[in-house]
Every structure is written in structure tokens, then in C-alpha cells.
Motif scaffolding. Structure first.
Motif, PDB file in Angstrom:
ATOM      1  N   ILE A   6       4.856  33.761  32.512  1.00 38.43           N
ATOM      2  CA  ILE A   6       6.099  33.094  32.810  1.00 38.43           C
ATOM      3  C   ILE A   6       6.595  32.288  31.623  1.00 38.43           C
ATOM      4  CG2 ILE A   6       7.088  31.250  34.234  1.00 38.43           C
ATOM      5  CD1 ILE A   6       5.571  32.368  36.510  1.00 38.43           C
ATOM      6  N   ALA A   7       7.882  32.359  31.363  1.00 35.92           N
ATOM      7  CA  ALA A   7       8.489  31.511  30.359  1.00 35.92           C
ATOM      8  C   ALA A   7       8.769  30.151  30.976  1.00 35.92           C
ATOM      9  CB  ALA A   7       9.809  32.150  29.881  1.00 35.92           C
ATOM     10  N   PRO A   8       9.065  29.128  30.187  1.00 37.38           N
ATOM     11  CA  PRO A   8       9.367  27.815  30.735  1.00 37.38           C
ATOM     12  C   PRO A   8      10.476  27.881  31.757  1.00 37.38           C
ATOM     13  CG  PRO A   8       9.127  27.713  28.352  1.00 37.38           C
ATOM     14  CD  PRO A   8       9.093  29.167  28.735  1.00 37.38           C
ATOM     15  N   ARG A   9      10.381  27.034  32.794  1.00 38.81           N
ATOM     16  CA  ARG A   9      11.326  27.062  33.888  1.00 38.81           C
ATOM     17  C   ARG A   9      12.650  26.409  33.528  1.00 38.81           C
ATOM     18  NH1 ARG A   9       9.226  28.155  38.894  1.00 38.81           N
ATOM     19  NH2 ARG A   9       6.977  28.375  38.993  1.00 38.81           N
ATOM     20  N   ALA A  10      12.701  25.610  32.457  1.00 39.52           N
ATOM     21  CA  ALA A  10      13.933  24.942  32.094  1.00 39.52           C
ATOM     22  C   ALA A  10      15.010  25.957  31.788  1.00 39.52           C
ATOM     23  CB  ALA A  10      13.702  24.063  30.868  1.00 39.52           C
ATOM     24  N   PRO A  11      16.295  25.655  32.092  1.00 43.73           N
ATOM     25  CA  PRO A  11      17.386  26.598  31.804  1.00 43.73           C
ATOM     26  C   PRO A  11      17.434  26.918  30.331  1.00 43.73           C
ATOM     27  CG  PRO A  11      18.137  24.822  33.256  1.00 43.73           C
ATOM     28  CD  PRO A  11      16.768  24.444  32.776  1.00 43.73           C
ATOM     29  N   LEU A  12      17.705  28.172  30.011  1.00 44.71           N
ATOM     30  CA  LEU A  12      17.745  28.604  28.623  1.00 44.71           C
ATOM     31  C   LEU A  12      19.139  28.395  28.057  1.00 44.71           C
ATOM     32  CD1 LEU A  12      15.834  31.902  29.060  1.00 44.71           C
ATOM     33  CD2 LEU A  12      15.063  29.979  27.686  1.00 44.71           C
ATOM     34  N   ALA A  13      19.202  27.886  26.836  1.00 43.82           N
ATOM     35  CA  ALA A  13      20.486  27.780  26.166  1.00 43.82           C
ATOM     36  C   ALA A  13      20.986  29.174  25.852  1.00 43.82           C
ATOM     37  CB  ALA A  13      20.331  26.979  24.872  1.00 43.82           C
ATOM     38  N   ALA A  14      22.341  29.311  25.843  1.00 42.53           N
ATOM     39  CA  ALA A  14      22.901  30.639  25.590  1.00 42.53           C
ATOM     40  C   ALA A  14      22.441  31.184  24.261  1.00 42.53           C
ATOM     41  CB  ALA A  14      24.432  30.553  25.626  1.00 42.53           C
ATOM     42  N   ARG A 111       7.286  42.862  25.700  1.00 41.94           N
ATOM     43  CA  ARG A 111       7.862  43.383  26.954  1.00 41.94           C
ATOM     44  C   ARG A 111       9.371  43.172  26.928  1.00 41.94           C
ATOM     45  NH1 ARG A 111       5.593  40.111  31.565  1.00 41.94           N
ATOM     46  NH2 ARG A 111       3.714  41.153  30.833  1.00 41.94           N
ATOM     47  N   PRO A 112      10.169  44.228  27.001  1.00 41.73           N
ATOM     48  CA  PRO A 112      11.618  44.046  26.940  1.00 41.73           C
ATOM     49  C   PRO A 112      12.169  43.311  28.164  1.00 41.73           C
ATOM     50  CG  PRO A 112      11.063  46.333  27.426  1.00 41.73           C
ATOM     51  CD  PRO A 112       9.774  45.641  27.105  1.00 41.73           C
ATOM     52  N   GLN A 113      13.309  42.653  27.980  1.00 44.44           N
ATOM     53  CA  GLN A 113      13.927  41.926  29.080  1.00 44.44           C
ATOM     54  C   GLN A 113      14.222  42.833  30.261  1.00 44.44           C
ATOM     55  OE1 GLN A 113      14.466  38.598  29.493  1.00 44.44           O
ATOM     56  NE2 GLN A 113      15.120  39.161  31.561  1.00 44.44           N
ATOM     57  N   ARG A 114      14.585  44.077  29.997  1.00 43.22           N
ATOM     58  CA  ARG A 114      14.890  44.994  31.097  1.00 43.22           C
ATOM     59  C   ARG A 114      13.656  45.234  31.982  1.00 43.22           C
ATOM     60  NH1 ARG A 114      16.847  49.839  27.468  1.00 43.22           N
ATOM     61  NH2 ARG A 114      17.293  48.032  26.133  1.00 43.22           N
ATOM     62  N   ALA A 115      12.456  45.129  31.407  1.00 38.60           N
ATOM     63  CA  ALA A 115      11.241  45.246  32.207  1.00 38.60           C
ATOM     64  C   ALA A 115      11.071  44.029  33.108  1.00 38.60           C
ATOM     65  CB  ALA A 115      10.025  45.400  31.297  1.00 38.60           C
ATOM     66  N   VAL A 116      11.340  42.845  32.560  1.00 37.51           N
ATOM     67  CA  VAL A 116      11.274  41.626  33.365  1.00 37.51           C
ATOM     68  C   VAL A 116      12.288  41.703  34.499  1.00 37.51           C
ATOM     69  CG1 VAL A 116      11.466  39.113  33.307  1.00 37.51           C
ATOM     70  CG2 VAL A 116      10.510  40.333  31.340  1.00 37.51           C
ATOM     71  N   ASP A 117      13.475  42.213  34.223  1.00 41.02           N
ATOM     72  CA  ASP A 117      14.484  42.392  35.265  1.00 41.02           C
ATOM     73  C   ASP A 117      13.982  43.328  36.364  1.00 41.02           C
ATOM     74  OD1 ASP A 117      16.119  40.780  33.722  1.00 41.02           O
ATOM     75  OD2 ASP A 117      17.280  42.443  32.893  1.00 41.02           O
ATOM     76  N   ASP A 147       6.137  30.306  44.143  1.00 44.25           N
ATOM     77  CA  ASP A 147       4.798  29.971  43.650  1.00 44.25           C
ATOM     78  C   ASP A 147       4.629  30.240  42.152  1.00 44.25           C
ATOM     79  OD1 ASP A 147       4.186  29.222  46.190  1.00 44.25           O
ATOM     80  OD2 ASP A 147       2.906  30.940  46.657  1.00 44.25           O
ATOM     81  N   GLY A 148       5.650  30.791  41.531  1.00 42.26           N
ATOM     82  CA  GLY A 148       5.596  30.967  40.084  1.00 42.26           C
ATOM     83  C   GLY A 148       4.944  32.234  39.590  1.00 42.26           C
ATOM     84  N   TYR A 149       4.768  33.225  40.446  1.00 46.55           N
ATOM     85  CA  TYR A 149       4.155  34.470  39.999  1.00 46.55           C
ATOM     86  C   TYR A 149       5.141  35.368  39.248  1.00 46.55           C
ATOM     87  CZ  TYR A 149       0.034  33.464  42.835  1.00 46.55           C
ATOM     88  OH  TYR A 149      -1.095  32.888  43.351  1.00 46.55           O
ATOM     89  N   ILE A 150       6.423  35.259  39.597  1.00 45.41           N
ATOM     90  CA  ILE A 150       7.473  36.055  38.971  1.00 45.41           C
ATOM     91  C   ILE A 150       8.579  35.110  38.514  1.00 45.41           C
ATOM     92  CG2 ILE A 150       9.218  37.862  39.336  1.00 45.41           C
ATOM     93  CD1 ILE A 150       6.432  38.985  39.364  1.00 45.41           C
ATOM     94  N   ALA A 151       9.137  35.358  37.330  1.00 41.04           N
ATOM     95  CA  ALA A 151      10.253  34.569  36.820  1.00 41.04           C
ATOM     96  C   ALA A 151      11.212  35.480  36.073  1.00 41.04           C
ATOM     97  CB  ALA A 151       9.749  33.456  35.905  1.00 41.04           C
ATOM     98  N   GLU A 152      12.385  34.975  35.769  1.00 39.71           N
ATOM     99  CA  GLU A 152      13.429  35.780  35.156  1.00 39.71           C
ATOM    100  C   GLU A 152      13.284  35.908  33.643  1.00 39.71           C
ATOM    101  OE1 GLU A 152      17.179  34.270  36.472  1.00 39.71           O
ATOM    102  OE2 GLU A 152      16.896  35.008  38.528  1.00 39.71           O
TER     103      GLU A 152
END
Length: 274
Positions: A6-14, A111-117, A147-152
Motif C-alpha cells: 500500500i502507498a501512503p493514505r494521504a491524498p496525492l498531489a497532482a 507494477r503498473p498503475q493499470r494493475a493496481v486499478d 482494513d487496508g489490504y487494497i488501496a488505489e
């Protein structure tokens, strides 16, 4: 609770996201990947095999044997791509282990973003429970986000994180997964769960369970020693372990600490001078 890459939960800057998709004109992350020009990797990325060819590769997301239950978007080839610094550090760890009669084996790297999606879409489909018995038998699917097992977002998309284990030499082959075969909980005794030629660390890879926490006190004896062998070897080369996953390590400092890339896992993604 344990988190899965998981990446940090804080919102990502554009600005943290746009560079990953601006490397070349391309569809947005998660869009259909069969048409148009695809993003390419910057020159800081390499194929691990070119730097450390003796490290075994068992890229699970190229196959149907993973917690989603099907090949994952963006994995065009079963190969490990990482940043150059990460590859060199893994090569150093491999030299240390080879001298002790072991080898490293990677399950996943960049891991590409499309895989995370793809992971996110799967987690939202509560009717799809086909892999529950093996990968998350004690977790309800409707709690995977909470529970934090999956994130965007995933640190894997930055190129310095690997999912990795140790194999005793001489390495025995691992048989392929046969779709439809009976599933066994990922925390079952090693002789009962899906066969893997890695050392026994107490759970299988991608086990959504607290037993996968690196320092879980229920993991003792040989299993504890095997986790410590992996952790100590990689720490000497600059890697940091995610405490919730014994297999998850990030090389520090990261080459791209704020950028999430979306180029496919393929030789074609690497620039010609690779």
C-alpha cells in the motif's frame, strides 16, 4: 491490520501522478491497453535479469494464480522490472545468499498503475469470491479497503519495491497452477498449501492474514529463521521491510519517491539502450 503493498493514505498531489502518465501519450491508467502508443519506462528502469540473471522469477500476476484469480492488467511478460539502484542492490543480496546455498526469488517487482486499478475493481466486486479460501479465508471481502489490504496506489508502481523470498539450492521446480484445483488456506502447513520451492516462512505469498506480519509471534523456529534470513540479507543492501508483509521490501532512497508509473511490464517498455 496488515496491508498489501500500500502507498501512503494521504491524498496525492497532482504533480505526483501526472509525470507517470506523461512519459508518452497514452490512455489513462486502467484504460484498455491494446491500442495506441503506450507509455515507456524512463532510462532508470532495467530488467532485473540483465543485472542479476541468477535471481529466480515467479511473476504471479502474469498468471491466474493470485488473489484476483486471473492474469492482471499490464503484465505483458513474466519479468521483473526495477530501477537500476534496486537491481544492483538485489544483485548484492544475491551474491551473499549464493555463498550460503540459497537464491532469491521475486514474485513481483514494478507494477503498473493499470494493475493496481485491476485490484481495485476486483475488490469492489463482492460477488467474486473464487480465491477466498486460499488468499483471504479469515477476512471478509467487504473489509479489504477499510482494513487496508487494497488501496488505489501502490509503492510497487514507483519501481523500487519488490515482493521476494528465498529458495534453498538446488532449487526444485514449482509446478504450475491448474485452474479449478482445490484451494488451501495460505497459512496452512507448507506441505498442504500450494507448492512453492521457496523456504517455509509460515504463509504463502500474498496471504491476507496477520500471520503474514513479519514479526508475528506465532511464527517460530525454522519459519522465523527463514524470515530473518531474507530480512537481514536485504537490509544490508538498503532495503526496508513492510512489517505487515514478510515478502515486501523497498530499496531506499527510492529513485522515484513521488511518481507512479503505468508503462506495461514488457521488454518493449524499456528504452533501446537497456
Amino acid at each position: 491490520m496488515r496491508r498489501i503493498r500500500i502507498a501512503p493514505r494521504a491524498p496525492l498531489a497532482a504533480a505526483a501522478v501526472l509525470p507517470a502518465l506523461a512519459l508518452a501519450p497514452a490512455p489513462a491508467a486502467g484504460a484498455a491497453s491494446g491500442e495506441g502508443h503506450q507509455p515507456e519506462a524512463p532510462e532508470e528502469f532495467v530488467a532485473l535479469h540483465d543485472v542479476a540473471p541468477s535471481i529466480r522469477q515467479d511473476i504471479r500476476y502474469f498468471t491466474g494464480h493470485n488473489f484476483v484469480g486471473e492474469p492482471i492488467d499490464g503484465y505483458r511478460q513474466p519479468m521483473c522490472i526495477v530501477t537500476k539502484d534496486t537491481a544492483k542492490a538485489l544483485a548484492g543480496a544475491q551474491r551473499s545468499l549464493l555463498g550460503r546455498g540459497y537464491t532469491l526469488k521475486v514474485y513481483d517487482c514494478y507494477r503498473p498503475q493499470r494493475a493496481v486499478d485491476h485490484f481495485v475493481r476486483w475488490a469492489k466486486d463482492l460477488d467474486d469470491q473464487k480465491t477466498k479460501r486460499e488468499f483471504y479465508p479469515r477476512v471478509e471481502k467487504n473489509r479489504l479497503f477499510e482494513d487496508g489490504y487494497i488501496a488505489e496506489k501502490s509503492g510497487h508502481s514507483r519501481g523500487s519495491t519488490v515482493d521476494i523470498t528465498v529458495v534453498k539450492l538446488p532449487a526444485k521446480p514449482t509446478r504450475p497452477y491448474h485452474p479449478g484445483e482445490p484451494l488451501v488456506p495460505c497459512y496452512a502447513p507448507k506441505e498442504e498449501r500450494f507448492p512453492d520451492n521457496s523456504v517455509d516462512t509460515g504463509t504463502g505469498f500474498d496471504c491476507f492474514d496477520t500471520l503474514a506480519h513479519t514479526d508475528d509471534p506465532r511464527i517460530t523456529g525454522e519459519q522465523r529463521a527463514n524470515r530473518e534470513l531474507l530480512k537481514s540479507t536485504l537490509e544490508r543492501e538498503g532495503f526496508t521491510n513492510l512489517p505487515e508483509e514478510w515478502w515486501h521490501f523497498t530499496h531506499k532512497p527510492e529513485t522515484f519517491p513521488d511518481t507512479y508509473f503505468d508503462f506495461p511490464v514488457s521488454r518493449h517498455s524499456l528504452t533501446p539502450n537497456h
